[in-house]
Design a protein around this motif. Structure first.
Motif, PDB file in Angstrom:
ATOM      1  N   LEU A  82     -65.428  -6.459-124.213  1.00  0.00           N
ATOM      2  CA  LEU A  82     -66.407  -5.441-123.817  1.00  0.00           C
ATOM      3  C   LEU A  82     -67.763  -6.030-123.445  1.00  0.00           C
ATOM      4  CD1 LEU A  82     -65.741  -2.782-126.623  1.00  0.00           C
ATOM      5  CD2 LEU A  82     -65.037  -2.624-124.220  1.00  0.00           C
ATOM      6  N   THR A  83     -68.172  -7.120-124.102  1.00  0.00           N
ATOM      7  CA  THR A  83     -69.571  -7.550-124.056  1.00  0.00           C
ATOM      8  C   THR A  83     -69.822  -8.952-123.531  1.00  0.00           C
ATOM      9  OG1 THR A  83     -69.557  -8.479-126.296  1.00  0.00           O
ATOM     10  CG2 THR A  83     -70.042  -6.114-126.081  1.00  0.00           C
ATOM     11  N   GLN A  84     -68.820  -9.823-123.565  1.00  0.00           N
ATOM     12  CA  GLN A  84     -68.995 -11.225-123.181  1.00  0.00           C
ATOM     13  C   GLN A  84     -69.976 -11.937-124.116  1.00  0.00           C
ATOM     14  OE1 GLN A  84     -69.445 -11.410-118.929  1.00  0.00           O
ATOM     15  NE2 GLN A  84     -69.536 -13.654-118.902  1.00  0.00           N
ATOM     16  N   ASP A  85     -70.053 -11.498-125.348  1.00  0.00           N
ATOM     17  CA  ASP A  85     -70.976 -12.049-126.337  1.00  0.00           C
ATOM     18  C   ASP A  85     -70.618 -13.520-126.612  1.00  0.00           C
ATOM     19  OD1 ASP A  85     -71.848 -12.778-129.131  1.00  0.00           O
ATOM     20  OD2 ASP A  85     -72.674 -10.748-129.094  1.00  0.00           O
ATOM     21  N   LYS A  86     -71.594 -14.431-126.406  1.00  0.00           N
ATOM     22  CA  LYS A  86     -71.337 -15.863-126.512  1.00  0.00           C
ATOM     23  C   LYS A  86     -71.048 -16.305-127.949  1.00  0.00           C
ATOM     24  CE  LYS A  86     -71.492 -17.283-122.282  1.00  0.00           C
ATOM     25  NZ  LYS A  86     -70.273 -17.894-121.664  1.00  0.00           N
ATOM     26  N   LYS A  87     -71.688 -15.687-128.906  1.00  0.00           N
ATOM     27  CA  LYS A  87     -71.416 -16.015-130.301  1.00  0.00           C
ATOM     28  C   LYS A  87     -69.970 -15.698-130.651  1.00  0.00           C
ATOM     29  CE  LYS A  87     -72.923 -14.773-135.004  1.00  0.00           C
ATOM     30  NZ  LYS A  87     -74.015 -14.152-135.802  1.00  0.00           N
ATOM     31  N   VAL A  88     -69.506 -14.560-130.202  1.00  0.00           N
ATOM     32  CA  VAL A  88     -68.129 -14.152-130.466  1.00  0.00           C
ATOM     33  C   VAL A  88     -67.154 -15.023-129.678  1.00  0.00           C
ATOM     34  CG1 VAL A  88     -66.496 -12.231-130.349  1.00  0.00           C
ATOM     35  CG2 VAL A  88     -68.869 -11.817-131.027  1.00  0.00           C
ATOM     36  N   GLU A  89     -67.507 -15.368-128.458  1.00  0.00           N
ATOM     37  CA  GLU A  89     -66.665 -16.254-127.652  1.00  0.00           C
ATOM     38  C   GLU A  89     -66.416 -17.579-128.377  1.00  0.00           C
ATOM     39  OE1 GLU A  89     -66.765 -17.453-123.066  1.00  0.00           O
ATOM     40  OE2 GLU A  89     -68.346 -18.447-124.217  1.00  0.00           O
ATOM     41  N   GLN A  90     -67.470 -18.169-128.931  1.00  0.00           N
ATOM     42  CA  GLN A  90     -67.312 -19.447-129.603  1.00  0.00           C
ATOM     43  C   GLN A  90     -66.436 -19.329-130.843  1.00  0.00           C
ATOM     44  OE1 GLN A  90     -68.576 -22.374-128.182  1.00  0.00           O
ATOM     45  NE2 GLN A  90     -67.031 -23.156-129.625  1.00  0.00           N
ATOM     46  N   ALA A  91     -66.588 -18.221-131.572  1.00  0.00           N
ATOM     47  CA  ALA A  91     -65.748 -18.002-132.749  1.00  0.00           C
ATOM     48  C   ALA A  91     -64.276 -17.887-132.346  1.00  0.00           C
ATOM     49  CB  ALA A  91     -66.202 -16.751-133.496  1.00  0.00           C
ATOM     50  N   LEU A  92     -63.994 -17.210-131.248  1.00  0.00           N
ATOM     51  CA  LEU A  92     -62.625 -17.081-130.754  1.00  0.00           C
ATOM     52  C   LEU A  92     -62.050 -18.441-130.372  1.00  0.00           C
ATOM     53  CD1 LEU A  92     -63.177 -13.915-128.541  1.00  0.00           C
ATOM     54  CD2 LEU A  92     -61.512 -14.044-130.398  1.00  0.00           C
ATOM     55  N   ILE A  93     -62.827 -19.214-129.648  1.00  0.00           N
ATOM     56  CA  ILE A  93     -62.357 -20.530-129.204  1.00  0.00           C
ATOM     57  C   ILE A  93     -62.107 -21.449-130.399  1.00  0.00           C
ATOM     58  CG2 ILE A  93     -63.041 -22.622-127.955  1.00  0.00           C
ATOM     59  CD1 ILE A  93     -64.516 -20.743-125.976  1.00  0.00           C
ATOM     60  N   ASP A  94     -63.045 -21.460-131.339  1.00  0.00           N
ATOM     61  CA  ASP A  94     -62.898 -22.322-132.515  1.00  0.00           C
ATOM     62  C   ASP A  94     -61.687 -21.930-133.356  1.00  0.00           C
ATOM     63  OD1 ASP A  94     -65.177 -23.640-131.721  1.00  0.00           O
ATOM     64  OD2 ASP A  94     -66.498 -22.679-133.193  1.00  0.00           O
ATOM     65  N   GLN A  95     -61.494 -20.631-133.536  1.00  0.00           N
ATOM     66  CA  GLN A  95     -60.393 -20.170-134.375  1.00  0.00           C
ATOM     67  C   GLN A  95     -59.043 -20.432-133.729  1.00  0.00           C
ATOM     68  OE1 GLN A  95     -59.902 -19.481-137.307  1.00  0.00           O
ATOM     69  NE2 GLN A  95     -58.567 -17.736-137.709  1.00  0.00           N
ATOM     70  N   GLN A  96     -58.945 -20.217-132.422  1.00  0.00           N
ATOM     71  CA  GLN A  96     -57.683 -20.503-131.740  1.00  0.00           C
ATOM     72  C   GLN A  96     -57.343 -21.985-131.861  1.00  0.00           C
ATOM     73  OE1 GLN A  96     -56.889 -22.315-128.819  1.00  0.00           O
ATOM     74  NE2 GLN A  96     -54.802 -21.517-128.488  1.00  0.00           N
ATOM     75  N   ALA A  97     -58.326 -22.841-131.700  1.00  0.00           N
ATOM     76  CA  ALA A  97     -58.091 -24.280-131.832  1.00  0.00           C
ATOM     77  C   ALA A  97     -57.650 -24.640-133.248  1.00  0.00           C
ATOM     78  CB  ALA A  97     -59.359 -25.050-131.451  1.00  0.00           C
ATOM     79  N   PHE A  98     -58.279 -24.011-134.238  1.00  0.00           N
ATOM     80  CA  PHE A  98     -57.922 -24.248-135.635  1.00  0.00           C
ATOM     81  C   PHE A  98     -56.470 -23.855-135.892  1.00  0.00           C
ATOM     82  CE2 PHE A  98     -57.328 -22.313-139.833  1.00  0.00           C
ATOM     83  CZ  PHE A  98     -57.630 -23.378-140.667  1.00  0.00           C
ATOM     84  N   ILE A  99     -56.075 -22.675-135.454  1.00  0.00           N
ATOM     85  CA  ILE A  99     -54.713 -22.196-135.704  1.00  0.00           C
ATOM     86  C   ILE A  99     -53.682 -23.116-135.062  1.00  0.00           C
ATOM     87  CG2 ILE A  99     -53.078 -20.317-135.252  1.00  0.00           C
ATOM     88  CD1 ILE A  99     -55.495 -18.383-135.442  1.00  0.00           C
ATOM     89  N   PHE A 100     -53.894 -23.464-133.800  1.00  0.00           N
ATOM     90  CA  PHE A 100     -52.879 -24.234-133.082  1.00  0.00           C
ATOM     91  C   PHE A 100     -52.877 -25.711-133.475  1.00  0.00           C
ATOM     92  CE2 PHE A 100     -52.519 -20.373-130.832  1.00  0.00           C
ATOM     93  CZ  PHE A 100     -51.301 -20.396-130.191  1.00  0.00           C
ATOM     94  N   GLU A 101     -53.948 -26.178-134.066  1.00  0.00           N
ATOM     95  CA  GLU A 101     -53.962 -27.539-134.595  1.00  0.00           C
ATOM     96  C   GLU A 101     -53.319 -27.604-135.972  1.00  0.00           C
ATOM     97  OE1 GLU A 101     -57.117 -30.864-136.309  1.00  0.00           O
ATOM     98  OE2 GLU A 101     -57.847 -29.307-134.945  1.00  0.00           O
ATOM     99  N   LYS A 102     -53.694 -26.686-136.859  1.00  0.00           N
ATOM    100  CA  LYS A 102     -53.254 -26.765-138.251  1.00  0.00           C
ATOM    101  C   LYS A 102     -51.857 -26.188-138.484  1.00  0.00           C
ATOM    102  CE  LYS A 102     -57.142 -28.539-139.766  1.00  0.00           C
ATOM    103  NZ  LYS A 102     -57.188 -29.944-140.269  1.00  0.00           N
ATOM    104  N   TYR A 103     -51.483 -25.130-137.768  1.00  0.00           N
ATOM    105  CA  TYR A 103     -50.247 -24.411-138.081  1.00  0.00           C
ATOM    106  C   TYR A 103     -49.065 -24.795-137.191  1.00  0.00           C
ATOM    107  CZ  TYR A 103     -52.745 -21.243-141.250  1.00  0.00           C
ATOM    108  OH  TYR A 103     -53.464 -20.704-142.306  1.00  0.00           O
ATOM    109  N   ARG A 104     -49.281 -25.608-136.203  1.00  0.00           N
ATOM    110  CA  ARG A 104     -48.177 -25.949-135.298  1.00  0.00           C
ATOM    111  C   ARG A 104     -47.127 -26.778-136.036  1.00  0.00           C
ATOM    112  NH1 ARG A 104     -48.798 -26.875-128.969  1.00  0.00           N
ATOM    113  NH2 ARG A 104     -46.664 -27.445-128.433  1.00  0.00           N
ATOM    114  N   LEU A 105     -45.886 -26.336-135.973  1.00  0.00           N
ATOM    115  CA  LEU A 105     -44.805 -26.943-136.737  1.00  0.00           C
ATOM    116  C   LEU A 105     -44.200 -28.138-136.003  1.00  0.00           C
ATOM    117  CD1 LEU A 105     -43.068 -23.632-137.802  1.00  0.00           C
ATOM    118  CD2 LEU A 105     -43.978 -25.317-139.419  1.00  0.00           C
TER     119      LEU A 105
END
Length: 480
Positions: free
Chosen positions: A166-189
């Protein structure tokens, strides 16, 4: 289909076409603002501070009192979780406020979505280990970081994803990018079966589990909506991960012979039709996500696979019931309209003739998607959509419960599914009626971010910039 203990009848009015008998776009907006929103905009829903949305509330909106528990929350599968405050539920509620703004332009709803997103980012990130805390208990993180499910890590983002869209909020964008990277780095089997459920055993979960929702809810929770909006090189990374995850889900979690998705694959018992998550709700969501991912990634094989799977599942999930046996649950208008008929409903599993509200919503959404593709499903939707508007909604206090009118806010029950259902329903009805659909955004001036109606595509015919800088966008030719 419906519990006979429910006696509250609604006064909702549906504008029904004589030819197709479907709710109109205006009906969907009324359903959103008058049927759903009242429960979620109560002061008790907004949290202290605002944005710290509570997990447990009674059906009248009051906060849980553990010394005098309301009947709807006094259940052996809910009460053990009293005292836990779940991040996923704050995020799902954030999503609901985002949709409320998206459909109405109400700035109060947008502010609530912002407060929810910022609270999650500022207060619930695990700054030491990465990811998000699954829940707090007595102010402290309730699990070791390796015991948090990948599903919870995904659902921490569902509200952030809607707010960013809805907003293109940069703070939220960075949180999304960081979290996706965390999930796919740590949880990938390493075994090639996608993402892990947990990284370490707990009293409830095992690192040996291989769960469908560990894959599916990454796509459903944030990736499919956000990936097309990101800039390179992050966009390509997300598309590659989305491609890999969908391929994994289709190859390893799908049964060709049974034409369904397995809820889990770590043991034969987990793959049985009566096992957890082996229901039409999870299967239809997996087919829906595969179809939409195929459209996004221009993979016609997945689109065809997803469409075929949706059509088969929708056929299996519907059942007919004589209206006279359930008419007391419906308003007078529908009692008159449907008397002496057999009506269609959705069921969770074969021959169960029962579903929860989220399953009903998911099946409706898939049926509306199929209908936009080939024009079918209207004979079913003419019953299932008005039933959701009338029977499932609590017209006294607002909102939708796990059951009709009951059990609306607990550790898995929240506004997410009911508001997504309303958004898809509005877009669908406007397209069926060959009318433009109006959605509200709050993106920066001169934004270059692609703009589309949620998961669907549409032609932008007008962008009306409001005095406060927000945008009122009209779409036509909406297609999945």
């Amino acid at each position: 289909m419906l519990r006979k203990t429910i006696a509250i009848l609604s006064t909702v009015s549906l504008t029904v076409s004589a030819s197709i008998n479907l709710p109109s776009g205006e009906d969907w907006l009324d359903h959103t603002t008058k049927g759903l929103a009242p429960y979620w905009v109560m002061p008790s829903a907004q949290g202290e501070p605002i944005g710290n949305f509570p997990t447990f509330r009674c059906d009248d909106g009051t906060l849980l009192n553990v010394s005098d528990v309301c009947p709807e929350l006094k259940r052996d599968w809910i009460s053990p979780h009293f005292g836990k405050d779940f991040t996923r539920m704050k995020s799902r509620q954030t999503f609901a406020y985002g949709v409320l703004y998206h459909l109405t332009g109400d700035p109060k709803a947008l502010n609530l979505a912002k407060q929810g997103a910022y609270y999650i980012i500022d207060e619930l990130q695990d700054k030491k280990n990465g990811g998000f805390i699954s829940y707090t208990q007595e102010g402290k993180a309730g699990l070791d970081w390796q015991q948090r499910t990948s599903q919870d890590q995904a659902y921490a983002l569902v509200g952030l994803a809607m707010y960013y869209y809805l907003t293109q909020d940069k703070k939220v964008e960075q949180a999304l990018i960081d979290q996706q990277a965390f999930i796919f780095e740590k949880y990938r089997l390493e075994d090639g079966l996608g993402l892990a459920w947990v990284l370490a055993d707990s009293s409830d979960d095992s690192e040996k589990q291989r769960e469908l929702v560990a894959q599916l809810d990454q796509i459903n929770g944030y990736m499919l909506l956000i990936a097309p909006l990101l800039e390179e090189p992050i966009k390509s990374k997300w598309f590659n991960d989305l491609n890999w995850l969908t391929q994994t889900m289709v190859e390893h979690y799908h049964s060709k012979s049974e034409q369904r998705f397995y809820g889990a694959i770590h043991h034969k018992a987990a793959m049985m039709p009566n096992a957890n998550h082996n229901d039409f709700g999870h299967t239809i969501k997996a087919y829906w996500m595969t179809y939409l991912t195929g459209q996004t990634l221009k993979n016609s094989e997945w689109s065809t696979f997803g469409l075929k799977g949706m059509k088969h599942t929708l056929e299996q999930a519907q059942y007919q019931k004589n209206f006279a046996s359930v008419s007391g649950y419906f308003n007078e208008q529908l009692q008159e309209k449907w008397k002496d008929q057999d009506i269609t409903g959705w069921q969770s599993r074969p021959y169960s003739q029962w579903s929860s509200s989220w399953e009903w919503a998911e099946l409706d959404q898939a049926a509306m998607t199929v209908s936009l593709v080939d024009g079918s499903m209207k004979e079913v939707l003419q019953y299932t959509l008005p039933t959701f508007h009338d029977v499932w909604v609590d017209h006294k206090y607002g909102g939708v419960g796990l059951e009709p009118k009951r059990t609306k806010a607990f550790h898995w029950g929240n506004g997410y599914h009911q508001f997504e259902h309303a958004l898809i329903g509005y877009l669908y009805s406007q397209q069926v009626e060959k009318k433009s659909a109006t959605l509200h955004y709050a993106r920066p001036k001169n934004s270059k971010m692609p703009i589309a109606p949620y998961y669907f595509q549409g032609d932008v015919i007008d962008i009306d910039v409001q005095e406060d800088g927000t945008q009122k966008v009209r779409f036509e030719n909406i297609q999945p």
